[in-house]
Structures are given as C-alpha cells and as structure tokens.
Design a protein around this motif. Structure first.
Motif, PDB file in Angstrom:
ATOM      1  N   GLY A 150     -20.430  28.304 -55.143  1.00  5.50           N
ATOM      2  CA  GLY A 150     -20.937  28.953 -56.350  1.00  5.50           C
ATOM      3  C   GLY A 150     -20.747  28.092 -57.580  1.00  5.50           C
ATOM      4  N   PHE A 151     -20.212  26.847 -57.350  1.00 10.31           N
ATOM      5  CA  PHE A 151     -20.031  25.908 -58.475  1.00 10.31           C
ATOM      6  C   PHE A 151     -20.846  24.650 -58.230  1.00 10.31           C
ATOM      7  N   ARG A 182     -36.910  34.922 -53.186  1.00 13.39           N
ATOM      8  CA  ARG A 182     -37.484  33.565 -53.252  1.00 13.39           C
ATOM      9  C   ARG A 182     -38.827  33.444 -52.553  1.00 13.39           C
ATOM     10  N   ASN A 240     -22.911  28.463 -60.697  1.00 10.01           N
ATOM     11  CA  ASN A 240     -24.358  28.584 -60.512  1.00 10.01           C
ATOM     12  C   ASN A 240     -24.686  30.025 -60.141  1.00 10.01           C
ATOM     13  N   TYR A 253     -11.588  17.492 -64.088  1.00 10.63           N
ATOM     14  CA  TYR A 253     -12.443  17.128 -62.941  1.00 10.63           C
ATOM     15  C   TYR A 253     -13.806  17.797 -63.064  1.00 10.63           C
ATOM     16  N   ALA A 267     -24.838  25.058 -48.591  1.00 10.49           N
ATOM     17  CA  ALA A 267     -24.989  24.228 -49.791  1.00 10.49           C
ATOM     18  C   ALA A 267     -26.127  24.768 -50.664  1.00 10.49           C
ATOM     19  N   HIS A 268     -26.904  25.679 -50.108  1.00  5.44           N
ATOM     20  CA  HIS A 268     -28.097  26.207 -50.801  1.00  5.44           C
ATOM     21  C   HIS A 268     -27.972  27.723 -50.903  1.00  5.44           C
ATOM     22  N   LYS A 306     -17.391  15.995 -64.010  1.00  8.29           N
ATOM     23  CA  LYS A 306     -18.502  16.020 -63.042  1.00  8.29           C
ATOM     24  C   LYS A 306     -19.562  17.055 -63.423  1.00  8.29           C
ATOM     25  N   ARG A 360     -15.110  22.788 -51.072  1.00  6.74           N
ATOM     26  CA  ARG A 360     -15.745  22.797 -52.391  1.00  6.74           C
ATOM     27  C   ARG A 360     -15.704  24.210 -52.934  1.00  6.74           C
ATOM     28  N   LEU A 361     -15.696  24.320 -54.274  1.00  5.65           N
ATOM     29  CA  LEU A 361     -15.759  25.651 -54.867  1.00  5.65           C
ATOM     30  C   LEU A 361     -17.180  26.174 -54.678  1.00  5.65           C
ATOM     31  N   LYS A 406     -10.401  14.458 -52.789  1.00  2.82           N
ATOM     32  CA  LYS A 406     -11.485  13.696 -52.138  1.00  2.82           C
ATOM     33  C   LYS A 406     -11.389  13.805 -50.618  1.00  2.82           C
ATOM     34  N   HIS A 434     -37.451  28.207 -58.240  1.00  2.37           N
ATOM     35  CA  HIS A 434     -36.547  27.251 -58.897  1.00  2.37           C
ATOM     36  C   HIS A 434     -36.993  25.807 -58.674  1.00  2.37           C
ATOM     37  N   ARG A 490     -29.129  31.380 -65.111  1.00  5.22           N
ATOM     38  CA  ARG A 490     -29.189  32.580 -64.262  1.00  5.22           C
ATOM     39  C   ARG A 490     -27.786  33.158 -64.045  1.00  5.22           C
ATOM     40  N   HIS A 498     -24.335  22.009 -59.221  1.00  8.10           N
ATOM     41  CA  HIS A 498     -25.788  22.116 -59.005  1.00  8.10           C
ATOM     42  C   HIS A 498     -26.395  20.722 -59.114  1.00  8.10           C
ATOM     43  N   ARG A 499     -27.405  20.458 -58.313  1.00  8.18           N
ATOM     44  CA  ARG A 499     -28.049  19.154 -58.358  1.00  8.18           C
ATOM     45  C   ARG A 499     -28.716  18.917 -59.705  1.00  8.18           C
TER      46      ARG A 499
HETATM   47  C1  SDX Z   1     -28.549  26.869 -54.949  1.00  6.72           C
HETATM   48  O1  SDX Z   1     -31.686  23.173 -55.950  1.00  6.72           O
HETATM   49  C2  SDX Z   1     -31.672  24.364 -56.400  1.00  6.72           C
HETATM   50  O2  SDX Z   1     -32.317  24.668 -57.391  1.00  6.72           O
HETATM   51  C3  SDX Z   1     -30.819  25.355 -55.609  1.00  6.72           C
HETATM   52  C4  SDX Z   1     -30.728  26.752 -56.184  1.00  6.72           C
HETATM   53  C5  SDX Z   1     -32.058  27.472 -56.145  1.00  6.72           C
HETATM   54  O3  SDX Z   1     -32.234  28.424 -56.930  1.00  6.72           O
HETATM   55  O4  SDX Z   1     -32.879  27.143 -55.278  1.00  6.72           O
HETATM   56  O5  SDX Z   1     -30.276  26.695 -57.527  1.00  6.72           O
HETATM   57  C6  SDX Z   1     -29.757  27.634 -55.382  1.00  6.72           C
HETATM   58  O6  SDX Z   1     -28.557  26.312 -53.880  1.00  6.72           O
HETATM   59  C7  SDX Z   1     -27.380  26.737 -55.909  1.00  6.72           C
HETATM   60  C8  SDX Z   1     -26.240  25.826 -55.347  1.00  6.72           C
HETATM   61  C9  SDX Z   1     -25.417  26.644 -54.359  1.00  6.72           C
HETATM   62  N1  SDX Z   1     -24.431  25.787 -53.643  1.00  6.72           N
HETATM   63  C10 SDX Z   1     -23.126  25.871 -53.894  1.00  6.72           C
HETATM   64  O7  SDX Z   1     -22.613  26.572 -54.771  1.00  6.72           O
HETATM   65  C11 SDX Z   1     -22.266  25.047 -52.939  1.00  6.72           C
HETATM   66  C12 SDX Z   1     -21.209  24.280 -53.746  1.00  6.72           C
HETATM   67  N2  SDX Z   1     -21.888  23.294 -54.533  1.00  6.72           N
HETATM   68  C13 SDX Z   1     -21.954  21.935 -54.010  1.00  6.72           C
HETATM   69  O8  SDX Z   1     -22.089  21.868 -52.619  1.00  6.72           O
HETATM   70  C14 SDX Z   1     -22.888  21.032 -54.812  1.00  6.72           C
HETATM   71  O9  SDX Z   1     -22.590  21.238 -56.126  1.00  6.72           O
HETATM   72  C15 SDX Z   1     -24.392  21.159 -54.635  1.00  6.72           C
HETATM   73  C16 SDX Z   1     -24.802  21.063 -53.210  1.00  6.72           C
HETATM   74  C17 SDX Z   1     -24.892  22.454 -55.192  1.00  6.72           C
HETATM   75  C18 SDX Z   1     -25.029  20.003 -55.422  1.00  6.72           C
HETATM   76  O10 SDX Z   1     -24.600  18.846 -54.814  1.00  6.72           O
HETATM   77  P1  SDX Z   1     -25.136  17.390 -55.333  1.00  6.72           P
HETATM   78  O11 SDX Z   1     -26.090  17.512 -56.438  1.00  6.72           O
HETATM   79  O12 SDX Z   1     -25.556  16.616 -54.144  1.00  6.72           O
HETATM   80  O13 SDX Z   1     -23.864  16.818 -56.005  1.00  6.72           O
HETATM   81  P2  SDX Z   1     -22.796  15.982 -55.227  1.00  6.72           P
HETATM   82  O14 SDX Z   1     -22.485  16.635 -53.910  1.00  6.72           O
HETATM   83  O15 SDX Z   1     -23.225  14.573 -55.245  1.00  6.72           O
HETATM   84  O16 SDX Z   1     -21.515  16.212 -56.165  1.00  6.72           O
HETATM   85  C19 SDX Z   1     -21.307  15.381 -57.267  1.00  6.72           C
HETATM   86  C20 SDX Z   1     -19.790  15.288 -57.369  1.00  6.72           C
HETATM   87  C21 SDX Z   1     -19.138  14.916 -56.021  1.00  6.72           C
HETATM   88  O17 SDX Z   1     -17.943  14.228 -56.366  1.00  6.72           O
HETATM   89  P3  SDX Z   1     -17.980  12.562 -56.215  1.00  6.72           P
HETATM   90  O18 SDX Z   1     -18.387  12.273 -54.794  1.00  6.72           O
HETATM   91  O19 SDX Z   1     -19.013  12.114 -57.233  1.00  6.72           O
HETATM   92  O20 SDX Z   1     -16.579  12.166 -56.541  1.00  6.72           O
HETATM   93  O21 SDX Z   1     -19.264  16.596 -57.707  1.00  6.72           O
HETATM   94  C22 SDX Z   1     -18.432  17.057 -56.645  1.00  6.72           C
HETATM   95  C23 SDX Z   1     -18.758  16.240 -55.405  1.00  6.72           C
HETATM   96  O22 SDX Z   1     -17.608  16.132 -54.559  1.00  6.72           O
HETATM   97  N3  SDX Z   1     -18.788  18.467 -56.440  1.00  6.72           N
HETATM   98  C24 SDX Z   1     -17.917  19.447 -56.239  1.00  6.72           C
HETATM   99  C25 SDX Z   1     -18.675  20.610 -56.133  1.00  6.72           C
HETATM  100  N4  SDX Z   1     -19.971  20.308 -56.250  1.00  6.72           N
HETATM  101  C26 SDX Z   1     -20.044  18.979 -56.430  1.00  6.72           C
HETATM  102  N5  SDX Z   1     -16.563  19.431 -56.148  1.00  6.72           N
HETATM  103  C27 SDX Z   1     -15.974  20.635 -55.950  1.00  6.72           C
HETATM  104  N6  SDX Z   1     -16.649  21.808 -55.820  1.00  6.72           N
HETATM  105  C28 SDX Z   1     -17.994  21.829 -55.917  1.00  6.72           C
HETATM  106  N7  SDX Z   1     -18.648  22.981 -55.808  1.00  6.72           N
END
Ligand code: SDX
Length: 429
Positions: free
Chosen positions: A303-304, A389, A362, A353, A264-265, A357, A300-301, A295, A230, A315, A306-307
C-alpha cells in the motif's frame, strides 16, 4: 502536436528522431525507425521511460499527485458524480447530459444478468477457490456465451461487448463471492442503481429483506470511481497487448484480471490489510518499518510506493476520507487496524528512507480497512478493484482498436544466452 527532432548518437551512427509533444505532460521521442536505421533496440525493462501508446483517456502527473480522466480531476469526479457517470466519461470522452446519463444507466442495467448456464459453470470450481481465480475463469468464459459481440471489427459489437462487460462484472463478482461463501446467487434488481445492486447481490440472503445502506453504497460507488482507470498500468497494458492480436474483449479483460491479481499491483489491497493485521499493534510498527528498509529483506510496506506517483496518490487521500466515513456510519469507533495504518503512515512519511525514495501511501493503503468494515473478506478486495477497473480496461481497449495506426504489440530483447552451437549426442555429453 508540435514535432521537433532530436539526434541519438551511438558511435558514429546518428539517428534523427522526431520529438512529439502531447497536450500536457512529457513529450516523447519517436524511436519506431531506430532498429531499421541503427540495428539496435532500446532497452527499458519495466518500461520506466517508455510510452507504449498515445491516449486521451487518463493523465497522471506523478510529481504533483494529479490524476485527470478526460481532463477532469479525480477529486471533482469522486465528489460530484457517480461511477456510471465516470464510466460514460471514460468511454465517450465527455460528461453525459441528463438524458445521455439516463439512457446509459438504462442500457447498463439491462445487461446485468448473465446467461443462466454461467451458474452451472461456477459449479466446476472448488468452494475454497480464491475469488480472483473464479473471476479469471468466469470472465474468460463469457466469450463462450456471447459470440454475437466478439467481432471486434464491428463498432456495434464492440459497444455491445463493452456494455456487457461493464454491466456483468459486478454480477459475476457477486456470484464469485456467494459461491465461495456457499450461499445462493442473488439476481440483479433493475430498480437499484449500479452499486446498490452490487451490494444487494453480495449481501442479500433469501431468508430476509435486504435494505441497502445509502451511505455505504455511496462510499463504495466513490471507491469504484477511484479505481476506474489509471493510464498504462500493468493490467491495462496487458489488456492492450492481448487486444492488439485481435483477441475478443472478454478474453482481454480476463487477461487484465489475471495481471491485476499480483500483490505488486491490484493484489496490494489484500496484501496491505494482511500486513496491517500482521503488524497488529502500533508498538510493532518500528520492527516492520525496519524490515521494509532492509535491502536484504524482501518485505515491502504494502500500500506504499508507486511507479508514477512520487507524491501522495490523490486517490489515497479520498480513500482515507471515505474510510473514516464508513467507520463512522458503521459505528466503529476504534478500529485497531486503522490506528496501525494512521500511525504507520505518520512514521513512514517522516522517515528519511521513505522521504528519499518518495514513497507515499497509494490507493491500496486504506481501501482494505474500508472494505473489511463493509463486510467483504480480504479475498474479495482485488475482485472489487477488478469490478471498477473493467471500465478503464474496456475504454483503453476500445481506444486501441479504433486507433488507425494500431498494430500487434511485439517487443524485442537483449539476448545474452548461448551463441550458436551444434547438437551433442547424449553418448558424448
Ligand atoms: C497499484 O501502475 C499503476 O498505476 C498501479 C495502480 C493502478 O491504479 O493501476 O496505481 C494500482 O498497483 C498501486 C501499487 C500497489 N502496490 C503496492 O502497494 C506494493 C508495494 N509497493 C511496491 O511493490 C512498489 O512501490 C511498486 C511496485 C508499487 C512500484 O515499484 P517500482 O516503481 O518498480 O519501484 P521500485 O521497486 O524500483 O522501488 C524503488 C525503490 C526500491 O529501493 P532501491 O532498490 O532503489 O534501493 O523504493 C523501494 C524499493 O526497494 N520501495 C519500497 C517500497 N516500494 C518501493 N520499499 C519499501 N516498501 C515499499 N512499498
């Protein structure tokens, strides 16, 4: 690649930067000489706008929800091929001919056994260890068993180490599963395909014949394809950085496994299932959605979001389809967790929300339900992610090592600590 230039103006300093275009996707501004010319660094914690390398392996378009491996869409690879075909594609850059595929399958199959002393190595772990802790330790230990493929300057040894890693990771994962379950290890069976072999090593017991369910094996094989690579995600970047110092491939993959473990990953699939279990019923969803939006609440949710994907993770769609396929095959009519997941997705995708955002399910959102139905404990979910992976990590590590411009990765910093000051004897503090 076309090269234009751009000017970065800071105060009365102009920095002429070369702009390089890729074959598809965003161009890059080459700032390699910025510090030398301006005495300043760029600042981008989390690397939200930073390309760390040039690569030809995987392309993601986050806005369109597109994922290509060597140019082939993930949907087509998942639909038409098997996991080892994707492994070949990631490693060699082209889809294999029938003869190349047969040879690759043969070579991988004959590297699936691990050194017999690895079994004794496992005895050092507590039985209640998390399987990911066992994986970090046992994969790192491979460098203590396979000295003949750790010279990264030798292309032949690099390829042997790559084949060993891809072939042995399922065996080690199954051993971690069996060790924690307190059951005897099961040796690989050369007559089985990669994923059927893995299922048998996980679920067979000495007291009876184990028959692989071809529907479940095909489903897990497809899940492996979805998780194979990925782009420059956190664990892949970890493997590249570890490899940039010349560390041996087994140690680099162990570093990647350690990074993947984070919630987070890759740890999100385990966390997502725990979250769905905690929500428990559709009636509780609004309370958890409110927590996710608050806030002041770190929840956090899982599975929801993505960067990179600011659209549906391609996927996740295939994962959802596979989830229904597995539940149907296992005769699981109404899985309460699936009901919660489907309703949670529906609510979130209509909530201001999440829309604002751009938070979508994911790959980790539906994988946990599927893997739990197949009989894996939640503690094994991220281990399965690591099994898949490993080929992506190895392909990216190999590309980095073979890059003639490769050098050790060594970022700088913005220092905001104390300026120089003299030592104060303890009698004067
Ligand atoms: C994987 O990079 C990859 O490609 C990873 C992956 C791979 O195949 O290798 O795809 C696999 O890791 C998928 C992601 C799995 N992680 C999760 O499902 C954990 C929940 N998701 C979040 O922690 C978050 O979405 C991340 C870590 C995945 C991404 O974080 P970012 O890009 O740093 O985004 P951010 O934290 O800056 O969030 C942006 C905004 C924030 O709000 P504000 O500060 O702007 O007000 O969105 C909000 C966050 O609070 N937000 C969420 C959220 N994810 C982001 N709010 C609620 N629930 C969430 N899941």
């Amino acid at each position: 690649m076309t090269a234009e230039t751009g000017t970065i103006k800071v105060g009365d300093t102009n920095f002429e930067a070369k702009v390089r275009a890729g074959s598809i996707g965003p161009s890059v501004i080459d700032i390699g000489a910025l510090y030398g010319k301006t005495g300043m660094f760029t600042y981008d914690p989390g690397f939200t706008s930073t390309a760390s390398c040039e690569s030809q392996i995987t392309y993601i378009d986050g806005d369109e929800g597109v994922l290509l491996h060597r140019g082939y869409p993930i949907e087509q690879l998942a639909e038409n091929g098997d996991f080892l075909e994707t492994c070949y594609l990631l490693l060699y850059g082209e889809l294999p001919t029938a003869a190349q595929k047969a040879d690759f399958d043969y070579r991988v199959t004959r590297h699936t056994m691990v050194h017999e002393q690895m079994a004794r190595f496992f005895q050092g772990f507590r039985r209640d260890a998390h399987p990911m802790a066992v994986m970090v330790g046992s994969v790192g230990a491979l460098s203590a068993f396979y000295h003949d493929s750790t010279d990264i300057s030798d292309p032949h040894q690099r390829m042997i180490a790559s084949m060993r890693m891809i072939a042995k990771i399922p065996t080690l994962a199954a051993m971690a599963f069996k060790y924690v379950a307190g059951q005897p290890f099961v040796y690989p069976q050369n007559s089985l395909d990669y994923t059927s072999n893995f299922l048998r090593m996980c679920f067979a017991v000495p007291c009876e014949e184990y028959k692989v369910n071809p529907i479940l094996s095909r489903a897990l094989d497809r899940i492996f394809i979805l998780h194979a690579d990925h782009e420059q995600n956190a664990s892949t970047s970890t493997v590249r950085l570890a490899g940039s110092s010349g560390a041996n491939p087994f140690a680099c993959i162990a570093a990647g496994i350690a990074c993947l473990w984070g919630p987070a990953h890759g740890g999100a699939n385990e966390a997502a299932l725990k979250m769905l279990t905690e929500i428990g019923s559709v009636d509780n969803i609004p309370k958890f959605v409110a927590k996710a939006k608050d806030k002041n609440d770190p929840f956090r949710l899982m599975g929801f979001g993505h960067r990179v994907y600011k659209n549906y993770d391609p996927r996740a769609k295939i994962m959802q389809k596979t989830c229904h396929e597995v539940l149907r095959e296992l005769g699981i009519k109404d899985d309460p967790l699936l009901d919660v997941a489907v309703e949670l997705e529906r609510i979130a995708l209509h909530d201001e929300y999440f829309i604002e955002k751009k938070l979508y399910p994911n790959i980790d959102f539906y994988s946990g339900i599927t893997l739990k139905a197949m009989g894996f404990p939640t503690s094994m979910f991220t281990v399965l992610f690591a099994v898949a992976r490993t080929v992506g990590w190895i392909a990216q590590w190999k590309e980095m090592i073979e890059d003639p411009h490769q050098k050790i990765g060594r970022p700088r910093q913005l220092y905001t600590g104390a300026p120089r000051r003299d030592y104060v004897p303890v009698s004067k503090r």
